[in-house]
Design a protein around this motif. Structure first.
Motif, short mmCIF file in Angstrom:
data_model
loop_
_atom_site.label_atom_id
_atom_site.label_comp_id
_atom_site.label_asym_id
_atom_site.label_seq_id
_atom_site.Cartn_x
_atom_site.Cartn_y
_atom_site.Cartn_z
N THR A 290 -33.63 2.94 2.26
CA THR A 290 -32.99 2.11 3.28
C THR A 290 -32.10 1.08 2.61
O THR A 290 -32.47 0.53 1.56
CB THR A 290 -34.05 1.35 4.11
N LEU A 291 -30.95 0.83 3.20
CA LEU A 291 -30.07 -0.25 2.74
C LEU A 291 -29.49 -0.94 3.97
O LEU A 291 -28.98 -0.28 4.87
CB LEU A 291 -28.93 0.30 1.87
N ILE A 292 -29.57 -2.27 3.99
CA ILE A 292 -29.01 -3.06 5.08
C ILE A 292 -27.89 -3.92 4.51
O ILE A 292 -28.07 -4.58 3.47
CB ILE A 292 -30.09 -3.96 5.71
N VAL A 293 -26.75 -3.91 5.16
CA VAL A 293 -25.61 -4.73 4.73
C VAL A 293 -25.15 -5.57 5.92
O VAL A 293 -24.86 -5.04 6.99
CB VAL A 293 -24.44 -3.86 4.22
N LEU A 294 -25.11 -6.88 5.71
CA LEU A 294 -24.65 -7.79 6.75
C LEU A 294 -23.20 -8.21 6.49
O LEU A 294 -22.87 -8.61 5.37
CB LEU A 294 -25.53 -9.05 6.81
N ASP A 295 -22.38 -8.06 7.51
CA ASP A 295 -20.96 -8.45 7.45
C ASP A 295 -20.23 -7.84 6.26
O ASP A 295 -19.37 -8.49 5.65
CB ASP A 295 -20.83 -9.97 7.44
N LYS A 296 -20.61 -6.61 5.91
CA LYS A 296 -19.94 -5.83 4.86
C LYS A 296 -20.05 -6.45 3.47
O LYS A 296 -19.33 -6.04 2.55
CB LYS A 296 -18.44 -5.66 5.19
N LYS A 297 -20.96 -7.42 3.28
CA LYS A 297 -20.98 -8.09 1.98
C LYS A 297 -22.38 -8.40 1.43
O LYS A 297 -22.58 -8.35 0.21
CB LYS A 297 -20.18 -9.38 2.03
N LYS A 298 -23.34 -8.71 2.26
CA LYS A 298 -24.65 -9.12 1.74
C LYS A 298 -25.65 -8.00 1.94
O LYS A 298 -25.88 -7.54 3.05
CB LYS A 298 -25.12 -10.40 2.44
N ARG A 299 -26.27 -7.57 0.83
CA ARG A 299 -27.16 -6.41 0.83
C ARG A 299 -28.63 -6.83 0.89
O ARG A 299 -29.03 -7.83 0.30
CB ARG A 299 -26.94 -5.57 -0.44
N TYR A 300 -29.43 -6.00 1.60
CA TYR A 300 -30.87 -6.21 1.70
C TYR A 300 -31.57 -4.86 1.54
O TYR A 300 -31.05 -3.82 1.96
CB TYR A 300 -31.24 -6.82 3.04
N TYR A 301 -32.79 -4.89 0.99
CA TYR A 301 -33.47 -3.65 0.64
C TYR A 301 -34.87 -3.53 1.25
O TYR A 301 -35.40 -2.42 1.37
CB TYR A 301 -33.59 -3.55 -0.89
N SER A 302 -35.50 -4.63 1.58
CA SER A 302 -36.88 -4.61 2.08
C SER A 302 -36.95 -4.00 3.47
O SER A 302 -35.96 -4.02 4.21
CB SER A 302 -37.45 -6.03 2.13
#
Length: 257
Positions: A57-69
């Motif tokens: 899983t990969l989450i990206v907010l506003d095309k710039k900040k990445r999250y993995y949990s």
């Protein structure tokens, strides 16, 4: 795009992780508050490579900040209010004390217990994982480790590297470790099922690959776990200074005589 809303791009490797089902359901509850886009990278190697994706899983907010949990409601509440959530790597205490209980092949009918490792198993998400795995038509998808009470304490899962969308070698004779679990402060419950899997795969594959965090256990790891099990460190494959330093590790399998 909804004006004024934060954009959340959710990239996921189908239901390789059963929690992906939970997260998609949760995301659908926030579509009126967040501009949400879903991208299944299962058959899109180019997108997975472009996003440097090595987690299920990969989450990206506003095309710039990445999250993995794994995604939580508290995360989405913050995003809905225009706040970038904080994320810290999961760094549990890890034991090197080897132990071996009951090791069983992980056939499709065993995923009911295997998915308990995620902590948020539902009657739906593990069935989604089974449906996802059926397409590969394997007899065995890894090994699970049980204690004397029959409780799940560890396990390891694999798929042929050629079906993995991540930017890794995809040769026909390579197997890829999709998941190695569980981490415990008193005992190493992961090495025993890994050893059984290596023996099982040696007849068909020449090498086994994995992606390991340097210090954490997500997506797999830590790196010393693999080194202690005879894997070779092929170097850093991805780094996010705020969360992880991922290595590609490989081991040549001993061919059965």
């Amino acid at each position: 795009m909804m004006e004024g809303c934060m954009v959340l791009d959710f990239y996921y490797f189908s239901y390789q992780c059963p929690l992906n089902d939970n997260m998609i359901r949760l995301l659908n509850e926030y579509r009126d508050k967040i501009d949400i886009n879903l991208y299944d990278i299962s058959n899109n190697h180019l997108l997975a490579g472009e996003m440097k994706m090595f987690f299920p899983t990969l989450i990206v907010l506003d095309k710039k900040k990445r999250y993995y949990s794994p995604l939580r409601k508290s995360f989405l509440e913050q995003a809905a209010n225009g706040i970038y959530p904080e994320e810290k790597p999961f760094l549990p205490t890890i034991s090197r004390n080897f132990t071996k209980g009951i090791i069983e092949p992980l056939s499709l009918d065993k995923f009911d217990i295997a998915c308990e490792c995620c902590g948020d198993k539902t009657s739906e998400n593990y069935k989604k994982k089974i449906e996802f795995l059926k397409q590969y038509e394997l007899d065995n998808y890894g090994f699970i480790h049980k204690n004397g009470k029959g409780e799940l304490v560890g396990g390891v899962e694999y798929l042929p590297a050629k079906v993995i969308p991540y930017d890794i070698p995809h040769d026909d004779d390579i197997a890829f470790l999709t998941c190695v679990y569980m981490t415990d402060a008193a005992y190493d419950y992961k090495s025993a099922p890994l050893m059984e899997l290596e023996k099982y795969l040696a007849g068909e594959y020449k090498r086994i690959l994995a992606i390991s965090d340097e210090k954490g256990v997500f997506p797999n790891g830590d790196l010393d776990f693999f080194i202690s099990n005879g894997f070779q460190d092929e170097g850093v494959i991805f780094e996010d200074e705020n969360y992880c330093r991922l290595h590609l590790v490989t081991k040549r399998l001993k061919q059965q005589v």
